[in-house]
Design an enzyme around this catalytic site. Structure first.
Site, PDB file in Angstrom:
ATOM      1  N   ALA A   1     -77.032 119.535  28.937  1.00  0.00           N
ATOM      2  CA  ALA A   1     -76.899 118.145  28.556  1.00  0.00           C
ATOM      3  C   ALA A   1     -77.377 116.868  28.686  1.00  0.00           C
ATOM      4  CB  ALA A   1     -76.222 118.169  30.382  1.00  0.00           C
TER       5      ALA A   1
ATOM      6  N   ASP B   1     -90.220 118.727  32.798  1.00  0.00           N
ATOM      7  CA  ASP B   1     -89.802 118.023  33.894  1.00  0.00           C
ATOM      8  C   ASP B   1     -89.447 117.840  34.929  1.00  0.00           C
ATOM      9  OD1 ASP B   1     -87.733 118.983  33.089  1.00  0.00           O
ATOM     10  OD2 ASP B   1     -86.356 117.460  32.397  1.00  0.00           O
TER      11      ASP B   1
ATOM     12  N   LYS C   1     -80.830 112.873  36.064  1.00  0.00           N
ATOM     13  CA  LYS C   1     -81.406 111.961  35.971  1.00  0.00           C
ATOM     14  C   LYS C   1     -80.941 111.831  34.149  1.00  0.00           C
ATOM     15  CE  LYS C   1     -84.060 114.760  32.118  1.00  0.00           C
ATOM     16  NZ  LYS C   1     -83.535 114.476  30.782  1.00  0.00           N
TER      17      LYS C   1
END
Length: 275
Positions: free
Chosen positions: A98, A137, A8
């Protein structure tokens, strides 16, 4: 049985306030992209072990039991679901450290895969509840659709947002940013305009109003990450941003960029037309 956990990107990220528990409330938009790992689970015959875990692709540091894929398996096991011994193979392609949610996605897709393979009968809502126990998340990747996220990134509101037809250029330098470091110079404040409202505006206007609060501290410490964002704009991006707390940076383009791999040296670089 095989599945393909995807990454995402964050469209904007506002750190709103510090919570009494030491965490921070934020608002952001999670948008799924088709940069994928591969996760395969097969029955493990004639074994006293609950699982065997193999990884290929990008090197994954840490003990297997610390991997979110294994944590997802063990979570369902401790909830007394009947899981037979399994042979797990994770091919890691999504860069780690990342801000792309690769580990969280692996965990969520593991829950979905086990639910299907062993016919556990879990609803999406139940799977989201289990995924949320593994990371803020993680639950996003159960439905895997754009959401406006608040709380610590764990409260989701579906939004109508499509970037179909835009080209995404994603660049990950050989740098990993610790989330704790990214918070160092962030001053929480409520935004004058919510990201949910900004996202309704044309993408071409986002450059001036859709911000990632982590960029200030991260760019100060790692100017080479800031340079990637500048270069994406130089190449013609209509919007560019760091994703999450970094270190990946992406640009949205109206047209494909020629020879994009050559323009960012040894960085991990991928171009995708968004769906």
């Amino acid at each position: 049985m095989i599945t393909f956990p995807n990454a995402k990107i964050n469209l904007g990220l506002n750190v709103v306030e510090k919570r009494p528990d030491g965490y921070h409330n934020l608002e952001t938009i999670f948008y799924p992209i088709r940069l994928q790992d591969a996760l395969e689970v097969n029955r493990l015959e004639d074994s006293d072990l609950p699982y065997k875990f193999h990884t290929t692709g990008t090197l994954i540091e840490g003990a297997p039991e610390d991997n979110l894929v294994i944590k997802a398996y063990n979570l369902l096991k401790t909830e007394n679901y009947e899981l037979l011994p399994v042979d797990i193979h994770l091919f890691k392609h999504i860069p780690t450290g990342a801000g792309l949610g690769g580990g969280s996605s692996d965990a969520a897709f593991m829950i979905k895969l086990l639910n299907e393979k062993f016919k556990l009968g879990l609803s999406e809502e139940k799977m989201e509840a289990y995924a949320a126990r593994l990371g803020a998340d993680c639950a996003f990747f159960i439905k895997d659709k754009p959401v406006f996220a608040t709380g610590i990134g764990n409260v989701f509101e579906p939004i109508e947002l499509s970037l179909k037809g835009y080209y995404l250029v994603l660049v990950k330098p050989n740098i990993s940013v610790a989330t704790r470091d990214a918070y160092e110079s962030v001053k929480p404040q409520h935004p004058e305009v919510s990201l949910k409202e900004i996202a309704k505006q044309p993408v071409e206007t986002w450059k001036d109003c859709m911000k990632n609060d982590f960029e200030y501290s991260v760019f100060q410490k790692y100017p080479e990450i800031a340079a990637i964002k500048d270069k994406l704009y130089d190449l013609g991006a209509v919007y560019a941003s760091m994703s999450g707390s970094g270190s990946a940076v992406y640009g949205l383009f109206k047209e494909a960029v020629e020879n994009v791999d050559e323009k960012f040296g040894e960085c991990f670089c991928r171009q995708r037309e968004l769906e």
